[in-house]
Scaffold this active site. Sequence first.
Site, short mmCIF file in Angstrom:
data_model
loop_
_atom_site.label_atom_id
_atom_site.label_comp_id
_atom_site.label_asym_id
_atom_site.label_seq_id
_atom_site.Cartn_x
_atom_site.Cartn_y
_atom_site.Cartn_z
CB THR A 175 32.26 51.08 48.17
OG1 THR A 175 32.35 51.76 46.95
CG2 THR A 175 33.57 51.25 48.94
CG HIS A 205 37.69 44.29 41.31
ND1 HIS A 205 37.79 43.13 42.02
CD2 HIS A 205 36.36 44.46 41.06
CE1 HIS A 205 36.58 42.61 42.19
NE2 HIS A 205 35.70 43.40 41.62
N GLY A 233 37.82 37.44 52.96
CA GLY A 233 37.78 36.44 54.04
C GLY A 233 39.06 36.44 54.86
CE1 TYR A 248 30.09 39.05 43.08
CE2 TYR A 248 29.39 41.32 43.30
CZ TYR A 248 30.09 40.23 43.78
OH TYR A 248 30.78 40.33 44.96
CG HIS A 302 39.78 30.38 54.93
ND1 HIS A 302 39.09 29.41 54.23
CD2 HIS A 302 41.04 29.93 55.09
CE1 HIS A 302 39.91 28.39 54.00
NE2 HIS A 302 41.09 28.68 54.52
O1 GFB Z 1 36.89 47.49 39.32
P1 GFB Z 1 36.25 47.53 38.00
O2 GFB Z 1 36.78 46.57 36.99
O3 GFB Z 1 34.70 47.26 38.01
O4 GFB Z 1 36.44 49.04 37.48
P2 GFB Z 1 33.39 48.11 38.37
C1 GFB Z 1 36.03 49.37 36.22
C2 GFB Z 1 36.30 50.83 35.88
O5 GFB Z 1 37.70 51.06 35.74
C3 GFB Z 1 35.67 51.12 34.53
C4 GFB Z 1 38.00 51.36 34.38
O6 GFB Z 1 35.30 52.49 34.45
C5 GFB Z 1 36.82 50.81 33.58
O7 GFB Z 1 36.66 51.45 32.32
N1 GFB Z 1 39.31 50.78 34.03
C6 GFB Z 1 40.35 51.44 33.45
C7 GFB Z 1 39.70 49.49 34.19
N2 GFB Z 1 41.37 50.61 33.21
C8 GFB Z 1 41.00 49.39 33.66
C9 GFB Z 1 41.67 48.14 33.69
O8 GFB Z 1 42.81 47.97 33.25
N3 GFB Z 1 40.98 47.11 34.28
C10 GFB Z 1 39.73 47.26 34.80
N4 GFB Z 1 39.13 46.21 35.38
N5 GFB Z 1 39.05 48.44 34.75
C11 GFB Z 1 32.82 45.85 39.45
C12 GFB Z 1 31.71 44.86 39.20
O9 GFB Z 1 32.42 46.95 38.73
O10 GFB Z 1 32.92 46.27 40.79
C13 GFB Z 1 31.62 43.81 40.23
O11 GFB Z 1 31.85 44.33 37.91
C14 GFB Z 1 31.80 44.35 41.65
O12 GFB Z 1 30.40 43.16 40.13
C15 GFB Z 1 32.96 45.29 41.75
O13 GFB Z 1 30.65 44.97 42.10
C16 GFB Z 1 33.10 45.91 43.12
O14 GFB Z 1 33.60 49.04 39.53
O15 GFB Z 1 32.85 48.74 37.13
#
Ligand code: GFB
Length: 311
Positions: free
Chosen positions: A165, A180, A17, A137, A12
Site C-alpha cells: 500500500t 507522495h 531498496g 505506473y 538500493h
Molecule cells: O500519495 P499520493 O500523491 O498518491 O496521494 P495516490 C494523493 C492524495 O493526497 C490525493 C491528496 O487524494 C490528493 O488529493 N493530497 C492532498 C496531496 N495534498 C496533497 C499534496 O500536497 N501532495 C500530494 N501528492 N497529494 C499514488 C500513485 O497514488 O500512490 C502511485 O499515483 C502509487 O502510482 C502511490 O501507487 C502509492 O495515493 O493517489
Amino acid sequence: MDARSKIYVAGHKGMVGSAVCRALDAAGFKNVVVRSHSQLDLLDACAVGAFYEEEKPDVAVIAAARVGGIGANSAANALFLYENEMIALNTVWGAYKAGVKRLLFLGSTCIYPRLAPQPIPESALLTSELEKTNEGYALAKISGLKLCEFLRRESGVLYHSLMPTNLYGPGDNYDIVHGHVLPTLIRKFETAGDAVTLWGTGSALREFLHVDDLASACLFALSLDNPPDVMNVGSGEEVSIRELAEAVKNATGSGARIVWDATKPDGTPRKLCDTSLIRSLGWKPSIPLAEGLRRTVAAYRREVADGVARL
Ligand code: GFB
C-alpha cells in the site's frame, strides 16, 4: 535463502531498496550485491543481462522504479509506463536468462481497479478499469507481476510479488510537486507560514505503511518455501487525507491553517488492501501510523540538517 545467499537488491538507494538492505543486514545477510544508476542503467536490457551473467545472484529483489505521487503520475503516465515497464521486464527477464532461481518483485496496490471492493483482495486484479491518474505506473507493475507468474508456471523459477500500500519513511522524496502525499505534507507543514494549501477535498481514503514494515514483509515472503504469486502488504489502518493532514500538523507542531485546493485531483476514492493472505501465513505490521509519523518527521529533520534530504 540462507545467510550465504548472494542477494541482488535493485534500487538500493531508494526509500524501499535501502530499507530492504537495512533489514537484510540486520538479519545477517551479508552477501548483498547492489549497483548505482550510473553503474547500471536498468532501462538497458543488454547491460542488465550482462550484470546478471557476471554476478549470478541466488536471489533478486526488485525495488527499483520511477515513483511519485498523484501529481507526478498524472502529468507523465507515458514516462511512468515506459520506464517502469522496461525496469520490470529487464530485471525479471534478465534474472531468468542468467539462471537466477528466486526473485521478489515489488509493485503497488494501485494495480487494482479504481472501484475495487474494499478491502481489496488479490483476486481483484484485472477485474475492471484502473485509476486514470496512475494508469501508466499500474500497467507496468501488472506486466512485472504477470511476467513473474508466467515464468514460475512455465519455467519453474520461484518468482513472486508483493503489492504494498502507500509507503512512507526515511529517505522519502519530499518534492512538493512530485512527492507522495505524506512526505509532501511533512515538508509543507515544516515550512509553512500562516496557512498550507493541500490538494483535493481531503475526502480520499488511504492506507499508509512504514517502509521498515514493508522490508520485514519482504524478508518474510522470501522465507516462504511456496509463497503465493501475489500478496498484498498493508497496515490495515485507513485514514482520510483530512485526518492525515491533522496528524502531520500535530506531529510537526505546526499552527498553520489548512486550505483545500479542490481544483487538484483526489485520485482513487479509497485504496485499503486486504492483507488476510499474508497475515494468515504469519506476517503482521509493527509500526502504527502515529509512531511512524513521529519517526519520519524526525528523519526528515535529520536529513535536512545533514543536507541529504530529497527536496
Ligand atoms: O500519495 P499520493 O500523491 O498518491 O496521494 P495516490 C494523493 C492524495 O493526497 C490525493 C491528496 O487524494 C490528493 O488529493 N493530497 C492532498 C496531496 N495534498 C496533497 C499534496 O500536497 N501532495 C500530494 N501528492 N497529494 C499514488 C500513485 O497514488 O500512490 C502511485 O499515483 C502509487 O502510482 C502511490 O501507487 C502509492 O495515493 O493517489
